[in-house]
Design an enzyme around this catalytic site. Structure first.
Site, PDB file in Angstrom:
ATOM      1  N   LYS A 170     -22.541 -15.253  -0.524  1.00 48.40           N
ATOM      2  CA  LYS A 170     -23.950 -15.003  -0.223  1.00 48.40           C
ATOM      3  C   LYS A 170     -24.582 -13.939  -1.100  1.00 48.40           C
ATOM      4  CE  LYS A 170     -23.721 -16.186   4.663  1.00 48.40           C
ATOM      5  NZ  LYS A 170     -23.811 -15.615   6.013  1.00 48.40           N
ATOM      6  N   ARG A 229       0.822  -1.219   0.000  1.00 52.70           N
ATOM      7  CA  ARG A 229       0.000   0.000   0.000  1.00 52.70           C
ATOM      8  C   ARG A 229       0.853   1.264   0.000  1.00 52.70           C
ATOM      9  NH1 ARG A 229      -5.297  -1.383   3.736  1.00 52.70           N
ATOM     10  NH2 ARG A 229      -6.602  -1.908   1.948  1.00 52.70           N
ATOM     11  N   GLY A 247     -12.047  -8.500  -1.770  1.00 47.52           N
ATOM     12  CA  GLY A 247     -10.953  -9.119  -1.018  1.00 47.52           C
ATOM     13  C   GLY A 247     -10.627 -10.527  -1.486  1.00 47.52           C
ATOM     14  N   GLY A 286     -14.143  -2.314   0.307  1.00 42.51           N
ATOM     15  CA  GLY A 286     -15.471  -1.725   0.501  1.00 42.51           C
ATOM     16  C   GLY A 286     -15.807  -0.636  -0.503  1.00 42.51           C
TER      17      GLY A 286
HETATM   18  P1  ADP Z   1     -15.184 -10.987  -2.252  1.00 45.94           P
HETATM   19  O1  ADP Z   1     -14.407 -10.879  -0.949  1.00 45.94           O
HETATM   20  O2  ADP Z   1     -14.259 -11.026  -3.422  1.00 45.94           O
HETATM   21  O3  ADP Z   1     -16.229  -9.911  -2.373  1.00 45.94           O
HETATM   22  P2  ADP Z   1     -16.985 -12.982  -1.146  1.00 45.94           P
HETATM   23  O4  ADP Z   1     -16.484 -12.665   0.215  1.00 45.94           O
HETATM   24  O5  ADP Z   1     -18.360 -12.590  -1.490  1.00 45.94           O
HETATM   25  O6  ADP Z   1     -15.952 -12.400  -2.251  1.00 45.94           O
HETATM   26  O7  ADP Z   1     -16.944 -14.556  -1.396  1.00 45.94           O
HETATM   27  C1  ADP Z   1     -15.805 -15.349  -1.263  1.00 45.94           C
HETATM   28  C2  ADP Z   1     -16.104 -16.621  -0.525  1.00 45.94           C
HETATM   29  O8  ADP Z   1     -17.150 -17.359  -1.156  1.00 45.94           O
HETATM   30  C3  ADP Z   1     -14.924 -17.547  -0.487  1.00 45.94           C
HETATM   31  O9  ADP Z   1     -14.546 -17.742   0.848  1.00 45.94           O
HETATM   32  C4  ADP Z   1     -15.429 -18.841  -1.123  1.00 45.94           C
HETATM   33  O10 ADP Z   1     -14.938 -20.004  -0.498  1.00 45.94           O
HETATM   34  C5  ADP Z   1     -16.898 -18.721  -0.928  1.00 45.94           C
HETATM   35  N1  ADP Z   1     -17.630 -19.597  -1.858  1.00 45.94           N
HETATM   36  C6  ADP Z   1     -17.695 -19.520  -3.189  1.00 45.94           C
HETATM   37  N2  ADP Z   1     -18.436 -20.512  -3.710  1.00 45.94           N
HETATM   38  C7  ADP Z   1     -18.870 -21.254  -2.669  1.00 45.94           C
HETATM   39  C8  ADP Z   1     -19.675 -22.424  -2.539  1.00 45.94           C
HETATM   40  N3  ADP Z   1     -20.210 -23.018  -3.621  1.00 45.94           N
HETATM   41  N4  ADP Z   1     -19.907 -22.908  -1.312  1.00 45.94           N
HETATM   42  C9  ADP Z   1     -19.372 -22.298  -0.230  1.00 45.94           C
HETATM   43  N5  ADP Z   1     -18.599 -21.196  -0.271  1.00 45.94           N
HETATM   44  C10 ADP Z   1     -18.348 -20.682  -1.477  1.00 45.94           C
END
Ligand code: ADP
Ligand code: MG
Length: 392
Positions: free
Chosen positions: A194, A36, A351, A374
Site C-alpha cells: 500500500k 538476534r 519485514g 520499524g
Molecule cells: P515490507 O514488509 O518489506 O515493508 P510491505 O509489507 O509493504 O513490505 O509489502 C509486502 C506485501 O505486499 C506482500 O505481502 C506482497 O504480497 C504484497 N504485494 C506486493 N505486490 C502486490 C500486488 N500486486 N497485489 C497484492 N499484494 C501485493
C-alpha cells in the site's frame, strides 16, 4: 561519523551497559531462532576480549510496565550462554548491583526485561539513573529499538560515555552509504502492498534519490491516479491525490519515477493461478495485477546497471505465491550480481522485503540487509531516530 564506536572506548575493567535486541521467537520456553542473539556476538566478544564486563539490557514482548513471568528474560540464559560460550548471570534490577560485582571477568550479566519497569517506555529519568549507576560505559547495539525513546535507549545514553555497538555501527554505516553520503546515481526500489503505509517514505525518497522504481500493489495506486483502469487489483483509489502529489514532488526534485510498463494479471490470488502478461494499461476488468511483467523487469535491471547505490523496500509483486515472485526474484538476483561484482552498493530492509530477498537467494550478496523493521522504515522516512541521536 557523528557517533562513537567501541573503538573509541577504553573498556578494561569497565562495566559496559549494553542495550541489545534479543526479542527472539520462543515456543514452550525454547528459543526457535537465535539469530538476534548471535548478531550481538561481535559486540559482546569485543567487550570481553578487551577486559570489559558486558551487562545486557533488553526488552522482550510487550509486558507494558508490569512483571509478566512468561516474558522474563531468564528463559534466554541457556541460549545466550550457548551463543557466546560463556557463563551468563541473570539479575532483576534490584539484584543487579550485587550480581554485577560478583560476576567474574569473561562472564556476562543479563538484566531482567526492561519493559517490566513502568518507567522504561516513558523514557523516565529516574529509571535511567538507576541503570546508569550499574555501569561505566553505555553501548547501544539495538538499532531496531532506536526509533523509540525509552529509558534504556535514550535517557541512559546521556548519563554515561556512550557508543554504538558493532551491529548498530554496521547498520549506521550501511544506511549512511545508502542515503546519507551515497555514491550517485542513487536508485530506490519501493514496492509492497500500500501507498498509505509508505507515504512519508516515498515523500522523503523523491527528494534524496535520482530514480525511484515503484512496484507491487502500490504501483496500482499510481497507475490508477494516472487514469488507468486496474480492474480488481489491490489499489487505494482514495490515495490518487496523494500519488499525484508525490509525482509532482519528484518532478520538482529532479527524481525520475519508473512505473511498470507491463504487468502479470490473474483472476485468483493463489499459487499457480492461471496468469497472463498484458500492458500496464490493459488489465482486464475482472483481473488483478499481481506482478510486474518482463519488460518492466528489464527496465528495473537497466536502472540497477546505471546506479551506484540501491536502496530497496517492498517486493515488486505478490512474492509469496509463485509465479508472482518472478519480478522480485529477477530484480533481486540482478542487484545481488551487480553488488558481487563490486558495481553497486545495495541496502535493503523491511519485514517482507527481507523474506523476499532470502527466498530469491539474493540476500547474501547484498551489501547490507537491515532486519530492523520499524526503525529501518522510519530512517527511510528521513526521521531522526532518538536512540541514534542520543549517541551523537
Ligand atoms: P515490507 O514488509 O518489506 O515493508 P510491505 O509489507 O509493504 O513490505 O509489502 C509486502 C506485501 O505486499 C506482500 O505481502 C506482497 O504480497 C504484497 N504485494 C506486493 N505486490 C502486490 C500486488 N500486486 N497485489 C497484492 N499484494 C501485493
Ligand atoms: Mg510488511
Amino acid at each position: 561519523m557523528a557517533w562513537k564506536t567501541l573503538d573509541d572506548m577504553d573498556l578494561d575493567g569497565k562495566r559496559v551497559l549494553t542495550r541489545v535486541d534479543i526479542n527472539v521467537p520462543v515456543e514452550n520456553g525454547e528459543v526457535t531462532d537465535a539469530t538476534r542473539i548471535e548478531r550481538v556476538g561481535p559486540t559482546v566478544q569485543d567487550i570481553l576480549s578487551r577486559g570489559g564486563k558486558p551487562v545486557l539490557l533488553a526488552h522482550f514482548g510487550r509486558p507494558k510496565g508490569k512483571v509478566v513471568p512468561e516474558m522474563s528474560l531468564k528463559m534466554l540464559v541457556p541460549a545466550i550462554e550457548a551463543a557466546f560460550g560463556t557463563k551468563v548471570h541473570f539479575a532483576t534490577l534490584d539484584e543487579a548491583e550485587v550480581v554485577i560485582d560478583a560476576c567474574d571477568a569473561g562472564q556476562v550479566v543479563l538484566l531482567e526485561n526492561t519493559r517490566f519497569e513502568p518507567g522504561e517506555e516513558k523514557n523516565d529519568a529516574e529509571l535511567a539513573k538507576r541503570y546508569a549507576a550499574l555501569g561505566d560505559i553505555y553501548c547501544n547495539d539495538a538499532f531496531s529499538a532506536a526509533h523509540r525513546a525509552h529509558a534504556s535507549t535514550e535517557a541512559l545514553a546521556h548519563l554515561l560515555p556512550a557508543c554504538a555497538g558493532r551491529l548498530m555501527q554496521a547498520e549506521l554505516e550501511a544506511l549512511d552509504a545508502a542515503l546519507g553520503t551515497p555514491k550517485r546515481p542513487v536508485l530506490a526500489v519501493v514496492g509492497g502492498a500500500k501507498v498509505s503505509t509508505k507515504l512519508e517514505l516515498l515523500g522523503n525518497l523523491v527528494e534524496k534519490v535520482d530514480l525511484l522504481v515503484i512496484g507491487g500493489g502500490m504501483a496500482n495506486t499510481f497507475l490508477a491516479a494516472k487514469g488507468i483502469d486496474v480492474g480488481k487489483s489491490l489499489c487505494e483509489h482514495e490515495m490518487a491525490g496523494t500519488a499525484k502529489e508525490i509525482i509532482a514532488k519528484a518532478a520538482t526534485a529532479g527524481c525520475e519515477i519508473l512505473l511498470p510498463s507491463d504487468v502479470v494479471v490473474a483472476r485468483e490470488f493463489r499459487e499457480n493461478a492461471p496468469s497472463e502478461t498484458v500492458p500496464a494499461d490493459a488489465c482486464p476488468a475482472d483481473a488483478m495485477i499481481l506482478d510486474a511483467g518482463p519488460d518492466s523487469v528489464e527496465a528495473v535491471k537497466a536502472a540497477i546497471d546505471k546506479a551506484e547505490t540501491l536502496i530497496w523496500n517492498g517486493p515488486l509483486g505478490a512474492f509469496e505465491i509463485a509465479p508472482f515472485d518472478a519480478a522480485t526474484n529477477a530484480a533481486a538476483a540482478h542487484a545481488a550480481a551487480a553488488t558481487a561484482h563490486g558495481q553497486l552498493v545495495s541496502v535493503a530492509g523491511g519485514g517482507d522485503t527481507v523474506a523476499a530477498l532470502n527466498k530469491a537467494g539474493a540476500a547474501e550478496d547484498f551489501t547490507y540487509i537491515s532486519t530492523a523493521g520499524g526503525a529501518f522504515l522510519e530512517w527511510m522516512e528521513g526521521k531522526v531516530l532518538p536512540g541514534v541521536a542520543a549517541l551523537g
